[in-house]
Design a protein around this motif. Structure first.
Motif, PDB file in Angstrom:
ATOM      1  N   THR A 161     -32.618 -11.034 -61.467  1.00 22.69           N
ATOM      2  CA  THR A 161     -31.199 -11.203 -61.791  1.00 22.69           C
ATOM      3  C   THR A 161     -30.274 -10.503 -60.809  1.00 22.69           C
ATOM      4  O   THR A 161     -29.216 -10.029 -61.182  1.00 22.69           O
ATOM      5  CB  THR A 161     -30.901 -10.655 -63.201  1.00 22.69           C
ATOM      6  OG1 THR A 161     -31.296  -9.275 -63.235  1.00 22.69           O
ATOM      7  CG2 THR A 161     -31.577 -11.445 -64.282  1.00 22.69           C
ATOM      8  N   GLU A 216     -24.348 -15.038 -58.309  1.00 26.79           N
ATOM      9  CA  GLU A 216     -25.788 -14.932 -58.547  1.00 26.79           C
ATOM     10  C   GLU A 216     -26.613 -15.912 -57.727  1.00 26.79           C
ATOM     11  O   GLU A 216     -27.834 -15.877 -57.768  1.00 26.79           O
ATOM     12  CB  GLU A 216     -26.080 -15.125 -60.040  1.00 26.79           C
ATOM     13  CG  GLU A 216     -25.454 -14.048 -60.898  1.00 26.79           C
ATOM     14  CD  GLU A 216     -25.660 -14.286 -62.382  1.00 26.79           C
ATOM     15  OE1 GLU A 216     -26.007 -15.424 -62.770  1.00 26.79           O
ATOM     16  OE2 GLU A 216     -25.458 -13.335 -63.149  1.00 26.79           O
ATOM     17  N   ALA A 266     -27.368  -9.665 -58.268  1.00 22.17           N
ATOM     18  CA  ALA A 266     -26.017 -10.213 -58.330  1.00 22.17           C
ATOM     19  C   ALA A 266     -25.106  -9.466 -57.364  1.00 22.17           C
ATOM     20  O   ALA A 266     -25.404  -8.365 -56.911  1.00 22.17           O
ATOM     21  CB  ALA A 266     -25.467 -10.104 -59.751  1.00 22.17           C
TER      22      ALA A 266
END
Length: 155
Positions: A104, A119, A106
Motif C-alpha cells: 500500500t 497510489e 503511497a
C-alpha cells in the motif's frame, strides 16, 4: 499551531486544532516503544530560514529537529542553497512506504484545500526518483545538523 493558522487564509479554530492533533498523532508513532516508525526526511534549506512564530519559536523548532535526528529511527538531511535547483523544488511531498505484505505504498501531497493521496505505481516511482535525487544533493546527516544548529544559534 501558528503555522497552520497563518498558512490558511480562512482558518477555523476547529480545523486548525484538528490538523495539529493529526500531526501530533503522527509524531507519537516516531516515539512508540518496540517498533517506532522510521523517518527519512530531506528538507530544502529554505524551510529552515522561514521565520514562523518568531525567533524563539523558530529556535525551538530547529533544536527539536536536532533532538529528533539523534534517534536511531530518524534521519534528517538538508539540501543546501549551494545545491541550486533540485528535483524537489516544485513542492513538498511525503513518500510513505509500508511492509511488503501490505502493498500500500503511497505519496501524500498537501495543498490549499486538503490533501491528495497517490497510489499508482507510476506516481510512487516518480516520487521515489525525486526523493533519491534530492538525497543525492543533500548534506549528510551530521553536516545537516551542523547547519541546523548554526541557524538556531543565530536566532
Amino acid at each position: 499551531m501558528t503555522f497552520i493558522g497563518e498558512a490558511c487564509p480562512t482558518p477555523s479554530r476547529t480545523g486548525v486544532e484538528h490538523q495539529v492533533e493529526l500531526r501530533q498523532q503522527r509524531q507519537e508513532r516516531l516515539n512508540r516503544a518496540g517498533n517506532p516508525t522510521r523517518l527519512r526526511c530531506v528538507l530544502d534549506e529554505a524551510a529552515l530560514h522561514r521565520l514562523v512564530g518568531g525567533p524563539e519559536v523558530m529556535r525551538e523548532q530547529l533544536e527539536h529537529l536536532i533532538e529528533l535526528s539523534e534517534k536511531p529511527n530518524i534521519n534528517i538531511r538538508v539540501v543546501p542553497f549551494a545545491a541550486g535547483a533540485h528535483a524537489g523544488s516544485k513542492s513538498a511531498f511525503s513518500l510513505l512506504r509500508f511492509p511488503e505484505n501490505l502493498n500500500t505504498d503511497a505519496v501524500y501531497l498537501e495543498n490549499e484545500r486538503g490533501a491528495v493521496w497517490l497510489e499508482r505505481p507510476a506516481d510512487i516511482e516518480h516520487y521515489t526518483t525525486v526523493f533519491d535525487l534530492m538525497s543525492s544533493r543533500a548534506l549528510d546527516a551530521s553536516a545537516s545538523m551542523e547547519l541546523v544548529a548554526s541557524l538556531a544559534s543565530s536566532l
